[in-house]
Motif scaffolding. Structure first.
Motif, PDB file in Angstrom:
ATOM      1  N   GLY A 245       1.416  -1.680   0.029  1.00 52.99           N
ATOM      2  CA  GLY A 245      -0.237  -0.201   0.225  1.00 52.99           C
ATOM      3  C   GLY A 245       1.009   1.150  -0.354  1.00 52.99           C
ATOM      4  N   GLU A 246       0.556   2.084   0.388  1.00 55.98           N
ATOM      5  CA  GLU A 246       1.101   3.641   0.203  1.00 55.98           C
ATOM      6  C   GLU A 246       1.150   3.835   1.766  1.00 55.98           C
ATOM      7  N   CYS A 247       1.808   5.782   2.393  1.00 53.98           N
ATOM      8  CA  CYS A 247       2.543   5.299   4.070  1.00 53.98           C
ATOM      9  C   CYS A 247       1.590   6.818   4.173  1.00 53.98           C
ATOM     10  N   PHE A 248       0.104   6.927   4.696  1.00 54.63           N
ATOM     11  CA  PHE A 248       0.259   7.906   4.775  1.00 54.63           C
ATOM     12  C   PHE A 248       1.338   9.327   5.751  1.00 54.63           C
ATOM     13  N   VAL A 249       0.952  10.214   4.977  1.00 53.28           N
ATOM     14  CA  VAL A 249       1.858  11.303   5.538  1.00 53.28           C
ATOM     15  C   VAL A 249       0.833  12.163   5.669  1.00 53.28           C
ATOM     16  N   PHE A 250       0.987  13.618   6.966  1.00 55.12           N
ATOM     17  CA  PHE A 250       0.202  14.651   7.111  1.00 55.12           C
ATOM     18  C   PHE A 250       0.822  16.046   6.843  1.00 55.12           C
ATOM     19  N   ASP A 251       0.361  15.716   5.424  1.00 56.65           N
ATOM     20  CA  ASP A 251       0.639  17.383   4.770  1.00 56.65           C
ATOM     21  C   ASP A 251      -0.123  16.669   3.417  1.00 56.65           C
ATOM     22  N   GLU A 252      -0.117  17.791   2.150  1.00 54.36           N
ATOM     23  CA  GLU A 252      -1.365  17.872   1.469  1.00 54.36           C
ATOM     24  C   GLU A 252      -0.875  17.016  -0.014  1.00 54.36           C
ATOM     25  N   ARG A 253       0.134  16.098   0.532  1.00 55.74           N
ATOM     26  CA  ARG A 253       1.030  14.839  -0.752  1.00 55.74           C
ATOM     27  C   ARG A 253      -0.115  13.716  -0.137  1.00 55.74           C
ATOM     28  N   VAL A 254      -0.813  13.718   1.411  1.00 56.02           N
ATOM     29  CA  VAL A 254      -1.460  13.016   1.843  1.00 56.02           C
ATOM     30  C   VAL A 254      -0.825  11.261   1.894  1.00 56.02           C
ATOM     31  N   SER A 255      -0.286  10.679   1.026  1.00 60.96           N
ATOM     32  CA  SER A 255       0.255   9.498   1.228  1.00 60.96           C
ATOM     33  C   SER A 255       2.362   9.680   0.041  1.00 60.96           C
ATOM     34  N   VAL A 256       2.958   8.923   0.252  1.00 62.13           N
ATOM     35  CA  VAL A 256       4.454   8.124  -0.856  1.00 62.13           C
ATOM     36  C   VAL A 256       4.216   6.732  -0.378  1.00 62.13           C
ATOM     37  N   GLY A 257       4.787   6.781  -1.602  1.00 68.51           N
ATOM     38  CA  GLY A 257       4.843   5.517  -2.182  1.00 68.51           C
ATOM     39  C   GLY A 257       6.537   5.136  -2.055  1.00 68.51           C
ATOM     40  N   HIS A 258       7.750   3.955  -3.205  1.00 70.52           N
ATOM     41  CA  HIS A 258       8.761   3.258  -2.481  1.00 70.52           C
ATOM     42  C   HIS A 258       8.801   4.207  -3.836  1.00 70.52           C
ATOM     43  N   GLY A 259      10.278   4.388  -3.202  1.00 72.92           N
ATOM     44  CA  GLY A 259      10.425   6.167  -3.463  1.00 72.92           C
ATOM     45  C   GLY A 259      10.759   7.394  -3.073  1.00 72.92           C
ATOM     46  N   LEU A 260       9.618   7.115  -1.769  1.00 73.19           N
ATOM     47  CA  LEU A 260       8.665   9.059  -1.813  1.00 73.19           C
ATOM     48  C   LEU A 260       7.641   9.454  -2.149  1.00 73.19           C
ATOM     49  N   VAL A 261       7.938   8.689  -3.002  1.00 75.30           N
ATOM     50  CA  VAL A 261       6.685   9.103  -4.556  1.00 75.30           C
ATOM     51  C   VAL A 261       5.121   9.728  -4.108  1.00 75.30           C
ATOM     52  N   GLU A 262       4.627  11.169  -4.141  1.00 74.52           N
ATOM     53  CA  GLU A 262       3.536  10.960  -3.870  1.00 74.52           C
ATOM     54  C   GLU A 262       2.524   9.803  -4.707  1.00 74.52           C
ATOM     55  N   GLY A 263       1.719   9.110  -3.571  1.00 69.73           N
ATOM     56  CA  GLY A 263       0.583   9.059  -4.008  1.00 69.73           C
ATOM     57  C   GLY A 263      -0.750   8.904  -4.661  1.00 69.73           C
ATOM     58  N   ASP A 264      -1.702   8.372  -4.391  1.00 66.11           N
ATOM     59  CA  ASP A 264      -2.965   8.398  -4.898  1.00 66.11           C
ATOM     60  C   ASP A 264      -3.883   8.591  -3.942  1.00 66.11           C
ATOM     61  N   ALA A 265      -3.628   8.700  -2.572  1.00 61.54           N
ATOM     62  CA  ALA A 265      -4.686   8.509  -1.293  1.00 61.54           C
ATOM     63  C   ALA A 265      -4.941  10.314  -1.717  1.00 61.54           C
ATOM     64  N   THR A 266      -5.803  10.235  -1.831  1.00 69.04           N
ATOM     65  CA  THR A 266      -6.590  12.398  -0.991  1.00 69.04           C
ATOM     66  C   THR A 266      -7.263  12.292   0.020  1.00 69.04           C
ATOM     67  N   LEU A 267      -7.613  13.518   0.430  1.00 68.87           N
ATOM     68  CA  LEU A 267      -8.548  13.372   1.505  1.00 68.87           C
ATOM     69  C   LEU A 267     -10.150  13.871   1.855  1.00 68.87           C
ATOM     70  N   CYS A 268     -10.704  13.187   2.212  1.00 69.58           N
ATOM     71  CA  CYS A 268     -11.984  13.825   2.411  1.00 69.58           C
ATOM     72  C   CYS A 268     -11.762  15.259   3.272  1.00 69.58           C
ATOM     73  N   ARG A 269     -12.252  16.270   2.392  1.00 65.96           N
ATOM     74  CA  ARG A 269     -12.490  17.774   3.177  1.00 65.96           C
ATOM     75  C   ARG A 269     -13.057  17.786   3.917  1.00 65.96           C
ATOM     76  N   ALA A 270     -14.072  16.943   4.690  1.00 66.03           N
ATOM     77  CA  ALA A 270     -15.039  16.923   5.578  1.00 66.03           C
ATOM     78  C   ALA A 270     -14.863  16.656   6.866  1.00 66.03           C
ATOM     79  N   CYS A 271     -14.203  15.360   6.979  1.00 68.95           N
ATOM     80  CA  CYS A 271     -13.719  14.321   7.875  1.00 68.95           C
ATOM     81  C   CYS A 271     -11.875  14.835   7.841  1.00 68.95           C
ATOM     82  N   ARG A 272     -11.355  15.275   6.727  1.00 65.49           N
ATOM     83  CA  ARG A 272     -10.432  14.914   7.123  1.00 65.49           C
ATOM     84  C   ARG A 272      -9.437  13.028   7.117  1.00 65.49           C
ATOM     85  N   HIS A 273     -10.482  12.395   6.337  1.00 63.30           N
ATOM     86  CA  HIS A 273     -10.010  10.804   6.695  1.00 63.30           C
ATOM     87  C   HIS A 273      -9.138  10.987   4.759  1.00 63.30           C
TER      88      HIS A 273
END
Length: 339
Positions: free
Chosen positions: A233-261
């Motif tokens: 999977g991907e690693c959640f990070v606490f910024d607007e990238r949301v997640s990163v993958g191998h090589g620390l490239v930005e992942g596919d995850a996004t945030l729900c702007r209502a609940c921040r999940h």
């Protein structure tokens, strides 16, 4: 194994840092640190506490390098941050809206005074040695992160404590781990800091052999090739990238702007998902949806105008417009006096 996997050069450099260090002057340092970062348009969050520093920031390469030099060699910290755990990555866009330097009692909140990483911690395991450890049958592998983080990705065979906050980790240990049974416990987290405290806590509770991943998942994803990885999977990070993958490239995850999940592609395919407004995790919370819908509307309007809606850029724009209005009003008064 390579020291690190290659990363594509991008406009912004991201620095994640933590260090347990004696900072009784944290309150005095706060405004000085904030001023240094803001002067260089560095954004993110840094937490200061008497026990040390923790946080992630981003800026231009030159700005972040200047901050690193100031933290490690400057007079303010006087060498107290030497040996800090630091990880660098890159981002296409600025991943933070503003700069915050916060004072807190702990740099990672566990509320367990007996957990003192300055006195005792578990055995550090380098990323390149992690696979051989966690594949052993006599090792209990525990993910110390919260449930929404685990949901995006974790190591194979890892136990999920299903915590909502790190303070609940103590209850998980009491209910599910036994020092008489679990002779070897290996733990991991995002960047390593939570495991510092978690390992110290387990040692205080009588666990004999406690291991933790040095540098956390981020270091593992940085140096371990994907074809050798045990992280799924991907690693959640606490910024607007949301997640990163191998090589620390930005992942596919996004945030729900209502609940921040954090949301995966499957989450976004749900009938309950409305971009910027709601998701399946907050489907019954209508009050959040109304606020999120208005926020999304304002963001869309700002985008059409080519203007920022949130963060420091929006604040600067508002300040500039206010100054322009004052100048226009003063010019109008001058014309009236001339007439």
């Amino acid at each position: 194994m390579n020291a690190n996997l290659p990363q594509t050069p991008l406009p912004y450099k991201v620095m994640a840092i933590y260090k347990f260090a004696d900072l009784p002057d944290a309150e005095a340092i706060q405004p000085v640190l904030a001023k240094f970062c803001c002067a260089r348009d560095i954004r993110g969050t840094l937490i200061l506490a008497p026990e040390g520093i923790n946080g992630t920031v981003a800026g231009t390469v030159e700005a972040v390098d200047a901050l690193a030099g100031w933290l490690f060699a400057g007079e303010v910290f006087g060498g107290r941050l030497a040996g800090a755990e630091v990880k660098y990555s890159t981002a296409i866009e600025m991943p933070f809206l503003r700069m915050k330097v916060r004072l807190k009692p702990e740099i990672v909140t566990l509320r367990a005074p007996e957990a003192n990483p300055a006195k005792s911690v578990g055995t550090y395991v380098e990323a390149q040695d992690w696979n051989s450890l966690i594949e052993r049958n006599d090792v209990v592998l525990v993910d110390t992160r919260n449930d929404y983080e685990v949901g995006l990705g974790t190591f194979q065979r890892a136990l999920d404590p299903a915590t909502k906050s790190f303070t609940e980790f103590k209850d998980y240990v009491a209910e599910h781990l036994d020092p008489a049974r679990d002779k070897k416990v290996a733990m991991f987290c995002t960047g390593g800091i939570r495991c510092e405290k978690a390992s110290s806590y387990l040692l205080s509770q009588g666990f004999e052999e406690v291991f933790h991943l040095k540098g956390g998942i981020l270091k593992y994803l940085e140096v371990v090739p994907e074809n050798e990885s045990r992280f799924a999977g991907e690693c959640f990070v606490f910024d607007e990238r949301v997640s990163v993958g191998h090589g620390l490239v930005e992942g596919d995850a996004t945030l729900c702007r209502a609940c921040r999940h954090p949301l995966t592609a499957d989450d976004r395919a749900s009938a309950d998902y409305v971009d910027g407004v709601s998701c399946a995790y907050c489907v019954g919370e209508a009050d959040k949806h109304a606020a999120a819908a208005e926020r999304q509307k304002q963001m869309d309007l700002a985008k059409l105008r080519g203007a920022a809606h949130l963060g420091d850029d929006a604040a600067k724009l508002a300040s500039r417009r206010k100054a322009e209005k004052r100048a226009q009003a003063e010019a109008s008064r001058e014309r009236n006096r001339a007439d």
